[in-house]
Design a protein around this motif. Structure first.
Motif, short mmCIF file in Angstrom:
data_model
loop_
_atom_site.label_atom_id
_atom_site.label_comp_id
_atom_site.label_asym_id
_atom_site.label_seq_id
_atom_site.Cartn_x
_atom_site.Cartn_y
_atom_site.Cartn_z
N MET A 4 18.17 -34.58 -6.43
CA MET A 4 16.92 -33.89 -4.82
C MET A 4 18.23 -33.32 -4.02
SD MET A 4 14.42 -32.81 -6.63
CE MET A 4 13.88 -31.75 -5.54
N ALA B 201 18.66 -38.31 -1.98
CA ALA B 201 17.55 -37.22 -2.82
C ALA B 201 19.86 -36.94 -3.70
CB ALA B 201 18.95 -35.88 -1.32
N VAL C 68 10.50 -36.14 -5.55
CA VAL C 68 10.34 -35.78 -4.43
C VAL C 68 10.14 -37.60 -3.37
CG1 VAL C 68 10.01 -35.14 -2.40
CG2 VAL C 68 10.25 -33.12 -4.22
N VAL D 239 11.52 -30.17 1.76
CA VAL D 239 12.20 -31.41 0.94
C VAL D 239 12.98 -32.56 1.87
CG1 VAL D 239 13.53 -32.52 -0.71
CG2 VAL D 239 12.35 -30.89 -0.91
#
Length: 277
Positions: free
Chosen positions: A127, A122, A146, A96
């Motif tokens: 994420m 993120a 993502v 990621v």
């Protein structure tokens, strides 16, 4: 001057098929618009022209004062970011972190700035605890976040989400709602294509309806959803809160966006299958 101006834009394929016919609208900083319509209405072709993936056959698209006809897709993408419906069309790296960083490296940003943008994007998309994982360890619904994070990190002023709600569970939908609120609070302009009328009622103050390659309605969400003839022409179903409002005779006064959000969230929680079932 508006951040985005779409002026009487059309697109025709070489075989003569008309995909978009005379579309015009404006988009301001901090504005979020939902575009709805049946498949083939011209939604995706319209937004692809905004970031240069497709060039108009006629008409003009002005982004931040620049006519997209005079710039490459890569140049336009610095201002207009596009999140595809299928995230697998945009994921090229095995973590990621590397995926979010990919575009930033191509922009030749310093390491410190890359790291700052990666963490910000993120955290916004939820994420941040999975940066070392392979994107393909996650289901498609999570992989969408993502690709959203990658576009956010690029610093685009305009973000286009193509069917972000598809395949999302309740948590995913609420995460998208929070993301939209935060991005618009930051002054970003958002365009979202979706078939989820409940999500539109909950999250967007402006609604564009496309039908037969044209825009047939463009206005406040709490008004456009009551255009019954247009909704029927576009073969769209009113969100449940509008139907209820109509049935009890509340009319347009019955659609308060904050009340809608509470109503829909409660509806979704009640409809969500129990973990014990």
């Amino acid at each position: 001057m508006s951040l985005v101006e779409v002026k009487n834009v059309s697109f025709t394929y070489p075989n003569g098929f008309v995909a978009v016919d005379g579309v015009s609208f404006k988009l301001e900083k901090g504005e979020n618009i939902a575009i709805v319509g049946q498949n083939g209405a011209g939604k995706t072709t319209t937004v692809k022209m905004l970031n240069g993936l497709t060039k108009p056959t006629s008409g003009d698209i002005i982004v931040d004062g620049k006519n997209t006809k005079e710039y490459t897709t890569a140049q336009i993408a610095r201002t207009v970011g596009y999140v595809f419906q299928n995230p697998d069309d945009q994921i090229f790296n095995n973590t990621v972190y590397k995926e979010i960083e990919y575009g930033l490296k191509r922009m030749k940003l310093p390491k410190e700035e890359r790291e700052r943008r990666i963490m910000d994007a993120a955290v916004l998309t939820g994420m941040d605890k999975f940066l070392d994982q392979n994107p393909y360890d996650f289901p498609l619904s999570v992989r969408k976040f993502v690709t959203i994070a990658s576009v956010i990190a690029s610093g685009c002023e305009v973000l286009i989400f193509d069917e972000p709600t598809a395949g999302q569970d309740l948590d995913g939908l609420e995460r998208l709602s929070r993301l939209i609120r935060e991005l618009t609070a930051r002054g970003k302009a958002l365009i979202t294509i979706t078939h989820d009328m409940e999500f539109v009622a909950e999250n967007f103050e402006r609604l564009i309806i496309m039908c037969n390659k044209k825009i047939v309605a463009d206005g406040r969400t709490d008004e456009v959803f009551y255009y019954k003839d247009i909704m029927e022409e576009a073969k769209l179903k009113q969100p449940c809160v509008v139907e209820v409002s109509d049935r009890i005779g509340a009319g347009k006064l019955g659609l308060d966006l904050e009340a809608v959000a509470r109503f829909i969230k409660e509806n979704r929680r009640n409809a969500a299958p129990s973990a014990q079932n």
